[in-house]
Design a protein around this motif. Structure first.
Motif, mmCIF file in Angstrom:
data_model
loop_
_atom_site.group_PDB
_atom_site.id
_atom_site.type_symbol
_atom_site.label_atom_id
_atom_site.label_comp_id
_atom_site.label_asym_id
_atom_site.label_seq_id
_atom_site.Cartn_x
_atom_site.Cartn_y
_atom_site.Cartn_z
ATOM 1 N N ASN A 90 -0.300 57.514 -1.945
ATOM 2 C CA ASN A 90 -1.328 58.457 -2.326
ATOM 3 C C ASN A 90 -2.456 57.711 -3.027
ATOM 4 O OD1 ASN A 90 -2.329 61.276 -2.817
ATOM 5 N ND2 ASN A 90 -2.331 60.507 -4.922
ATOM 6 N N GLU A 91 -3.636 57.734 -2.409
ATOM 7 C CA GLU A 91 -4.878 57.319 -3.051
ATOM 8 C C GLU A 91 -4.932 55.884 -3.581
ATOM 9 O OE1 GLU A 91 -5.780 60.293 -5.976
ATOM 10 O OE2 GLU A 91 -6.468 61.680 -4.459
ATOM 11 N N TYR A 104 -12.197 66.413 -2.713
ATOM 12 C CA TYR A 104 -12.544 67.385 -3.749
ATOM 13 C C TYR A 104 -14.033 67.646 -3.865
ATOM 14 C CZ TYR A 104 -7.730 67.065 -5.455
ATOM 15 O OH TYR A 104 -6.365 67.121 -5.558
ATOM 16 N N GLU A 138 -1.588 66.705 -15.478
ATOM 17 C CA GLU A 138 -2.785 66.166 -14.843
ATOM 18 C C GLU A 138 -3.129 64.776 -15.416
ATOM 19 O OE1 GLU A 138 -4.306 66.843 -12.137
ATOM 20 O OE2 GLU A 138 -6.091 65.635 -12.478
ATOM 21 N N TRP A 139 -2.184 63.854 -15.336
ATOM 22 C CA TRP A 139 -2.387 62.453 -15.692
ATOM 23 C C TRP A 139 -3.052 62.285 -17.062
ATOM 24 C CZ3 TRP A 139 0.937 60.475 -12.584
ATOM 25 C CH2 TRP A 139 1.085 60.974 -11.281
ATOM 26 N N TRP A 188 -4.235 71.677 -3.377
ATOM 27 C CA TRP A 188 -3.769 71.069 -4.623
ATOM 28 C C TRP A 188 -4.092 72.029 -5.735
ATOM 29 C CZ3 TRP A 188 -0.764 66.995 -5.746
ATOM 30 C CH2 TRP A 188 -0.584 66.736 -7.122
ATOM 31 N N HIS A 191 3.489 58.087 -5.159
ATOM 32 C CA HIS A 191 2.394 58.802 -5.828
ATOM 33 C C HIS A 191 2.396 58.403 -7.310
ATOM 34 C CE1 HIS A 191 -0.297 62.616 -5.539
ATOM 35 N NE2 HIS A 191 -0.520 62.096 -6.732
ATOM 36 N N THR A 199 -14.237 60.903 -1.208
ATOM 37 C CA THR A 199 -15.343 61.683 -1.752
ATOM 38 C C THR A 199 -16.522 61.496 -0.809
ATOM 39 O OG1 THR A 199 -14.575 61.429 -4.022
ATOM 40 C CG2 THR A 199 -16.924 61.826 -3.726
ATOM 41 N N GLN A 249 4.217 64.612 -11.800
ATOM 42 C CA GLN A 249 3.426 65.730 -12.304
ATOM 43 C C GLN A 249 4.231 67.022 -12.454
ATOM 44 O OE1 GLN A 249 0.016 64.751 -9.370
ATOM 45 N NE2 GLN A 249 -1.035 65.491 -11.187
ATOM 46 N N GLU A 306 -4.922 67.011 0.164
ATOM 47 C CA GLU A 306 -5.215 67.661 -1.116
ATOM 48 C C GLU A 306 -6.634 68.191 -1.092
ATOM 49 O OE1 GLU A 306 -4.790 65.332 -4.736
ATOM 50 O OE2 GLU A 306 -2.857 64.545 -4.060
HETATM 51 C C1 PNW Z 1 -5.907 63.490 -7.117
HETATM 52 N N1 PNW Z 1 -12.212 62.184 -7.125
HETATM 53 O O1 PNW Z 1 -6.693 62.479 -7.701
HETATM 54 C C2 PNW Z 1 -4.442 63.129 -7.290
HETATM 55 O O2 PNW Z 1 -3.838 62.758 -6.066
HETATM 56 C C3 PNW Z 1 -3.605 64.180 -7.943
HETATM 57 O O3 PNW Z 1 -2.378 63.650 -8.403
HETATM 58 C C4 PNW Z 1 -4.401 64.840 -9.039
HETATM 59 O O4 PNW Z 1 -3.632 65.712 -9.821
HETATM 60 C C5 PNW Z 1 -5.560 65.568 -8.383
HETATM 61 O O5 PNW Z 1 -6.346 64.707 -7.586
HETATM 62 C C6 PNW Z 1 -6.477 66.253 -9.365
HETATM 63 O O6 PNW Z 1 -7.104 65.333 -10.216
HETATM 64 C C7 PNW Z 1 -8.074 62.470 -7.539
HETATM 65 O O7 PNW Z 1 -12.930 61.870 -8.116
HETATM 66 C C8 PNW Z 1 -8.904 62.504 -8.648
HETATM 67 O O8 PNW Z 1 -12.768 62.426 -6.041
HETATM 68 C C9 PNW Z 1 -10.273 62.398 -8.515
HETATM 69 C C10 PNW Z 1 -10.843 62.276 -7.262
HETATM 70 C C11 PNW Z 1 -10.025 62.269 -6.151
HETATM 71 C C12 PNW Z 1 -8.671 62.362 -6.303
#
Ligand code: PNW
Length: 492
Positions: free
Chosen positions: A174-175, A319, A437-438, A430, A130, A237, A26, A387
């Motif tokens: 990561n995730e 988030y 942003e992907w 974050w 990541h 979440t 990123q 994050e």
């Molecule tokens: C993260 N949700 O992804 C990633 O780790 C980052 O690389 C990314 O830039 C950032 O969030 C912002 O999008 C997520 O829906 C995206 O809860 C969505 C969720 C959680 C994490």
């Protein structure tokens, strides 16, 4: 005597780690420089640019490969205790099947980055993976290849060997949800496989085994001399019940199990293994659908034990929240798929503030709900928020008042969690700066610093939220009346 003011003042502990986070693809750019090989995002953005909202890519991004000193200067401006970043697998292993030969230029880059942070007492927190898998490993099936856990362990060992003398906080992945559910079960992330019936589940098993191999390699062979900690970051979440009915409570639990329990339960629960109710639902549906056995793979007794307890801490990316209903708000799901297996509806109330990202709304007590839930469910593990943040459209510029509202609420929720006894040791915003942003390209911005992607220098400028965060980090208190006068002077 304690003044009444001090009594109301809620403080973050002095040793609470405040930081900010980023990820290699990123921010780094330099996609084909100094021996870096192609990763899966290079491949997709170059061959199928239309799948990215603005047809962009991370070829240059914020160009941190060349701007790393400015990045560390920003950390110092913010007064950060810590910085979370990730290492690019394809930058340090020119052939990921031959881990005994490293790309020295890539190793040098991360050494320079780490040493520059340490000069100013900034603690590096390193994510080993990541999302930027070497394309060669994807050609061999990526996370679906049974050799994936071994490839990952080989790579993790290279990372521990080269940086473990100075890095004491390690995150294997990561995730998992975003990797497996979005990338293998769906097409919301690369590699866009959209294998809705089994992609998520087969990927989950291999990811868990890879994580555990990385953790045990560290624990057995590096921790005794390096004395660091190793965990994993899961996006958690909050899914709460829409109503207080028993079926909505059950629906919310089932959705939590599918979204993040699938990855958390095998590692953090006392008994290990996949989440029980969810596993039963998938097994039942699979048989009805004509499969020979459950689409959710089995973990052998040995695998269950190998994965269970493989952590020093639980990293949480958080988030937002969603409200779950057993019968209402259902949409059309692919059949068979994870969401069809769970078969519940979700809802985000209209009065929750909306960010630029469609999935991101500001939900009340969101962090507190997650933190206290994990504390109770998993016997009070050490936690880091790795994050948390808010997106805006690029045009919204430097005066980011919504982001300030979000951060203040989030950090108040962190204080609520600490007061409830949660063993929460740090918080990473974050992001340090705007980045790629992907699938959304550069159309959504999460930075405390704005990045001017049109400029040659990729100029970084602090937003209003940067000054607010800096004040909180410095004073360890959230002053909701604080207005950053430094910035107001600097703007005119
Ligand atoms: C993260 N949700 O992804 C990633 O780790 C980052 O690389 C990314 O830039 C950032 O969030 C912002 O999008 C997520 O829906 C995206 O809860 C969505 C969720 C959680 C994490």
């Amino acid at each position: 005597a304690v003044s009444s003011n001090a009594q109301q003042e809620r403080r973050f502990p002095d040793d609470f780690l405040f930081g900010a986070a980023t990820a290699s693809y990123q921010i780094e750019g330099a996609w084909n420089v100094d021996g870096k090989i192609e990763n899966i995002w290079d491949r997709v953005t170059h061959t199928k640019p239309h799948v990215i909202k603005d047809m962009s890519n991370g070829d240059i991004a914020a160009n941190s490969y060349y701007n790393y000193k400015r990045d560390v200067e920003m950390m110092r401006e913010l007064g950060l205790d810590a910085y979370r970043f990730s290492i690019s697998w394809p930058r340090i292993l020119p052939n990921p099947l031959a881990p005994y030969k490293v790309n020295q230029a890539g190793i040098d880059f991360y050494n320079n980055y780490i040493n520059e942070m340490l000069k100013y007492n900034i603690t590096p927190m390193v994510t080993i993976y990541h999302w930027d898998l070497p394309q060669k490993l994807q050609d061999l099936g990526g996370l679906l290849n049974p050799l994936f856990p071994e490839w990952f362990e080989d790579y993790a060992r290279v990372v521990f060997e080269n940086f473990g003398d100075r890095v004491k906080l390690w995150i294997t992945f990561n995730e998992p949800r975003e990797i497996c559910y979005q990338g293998y079960g769906g097409n919301d992330k690369v590699p866009l496989l959209n294998l809705t019936d089994v992609g998520t589940y087969y990927c989950a098993k291999n990811l868990l085994l890879a994580h555990a191999r990385g953790y045990h390699a560290y624990n057995n062979d590096f921790k005794p001399t390096q004395n660091g900690e190793c965990g994993i970051t899961i996006s958690v979440t909050w899914f709460g019940p829409l109503t207080d009915s028993e079926e909505d409570h059950y629906a919310a639990e089932l959705r939590r199990q599918a979204e993040w329990g699938l990855y958390a339960e095998p590692i953090f629960s006392e008994q290990g293994g996949f989440p029980k109710e969810f596993a039963e639902v998938v097994a039942k549906k699979s048989i009805e659908q004509g499969y020979k056995k459950s689409r959710l793979p089995e973990l052998s007794e040995e695998e269950r034990k190998f994965i269970q307890g493989s952590f020093d801490f639980f990293g949480v990316n958080h988030y937002t929240s969603s409200l779950v209903s057993a019968n209402e708000h259902k949409t059309v799901y692919a059949v068979p798929s994870m969401l069809d297996d769970v078969d519940v509806g979700t809802y985000k109330p209209d009065d929750w503030l909306q960010a630029a990202s469609d999935w991101l709304k500001m939900a009340p007590n969101s962090i507190y709900n997650v933190m206290t839930h994990l504390m109770e469910k998993y016997n009070n593990p050490a936690l880091y928020i790795t994050e948390n943040g808010w997106s805006q459209v690029p045009e919204a510029g430097l005066i980011d008042d919504d982001r300030i509202v979000y951060y203040r609420a989030a950090l108040n929720s962190v204080l609520d969690s600490l007061e409830a006894g949660v063993n929460l040791k740090g918080y990473m915003a974050w992001s340090l700066m705007d980045n790629y942003e992907w699938m959304q390209g550069y159309t959504e911005r999460f930075g405390l610093y704005e990045v001017d992607f049109t400029s040659e220098a990729k100029t970084r400028t602090p937003r209003k939220s940067a000054f607010v965060y800096k004040q909180i980090v410095k004073t360890r208190v959230i002053d909701s009346d604080y207005e950053p006068t430094e910035m107001i002077m600097w703007i005119d």
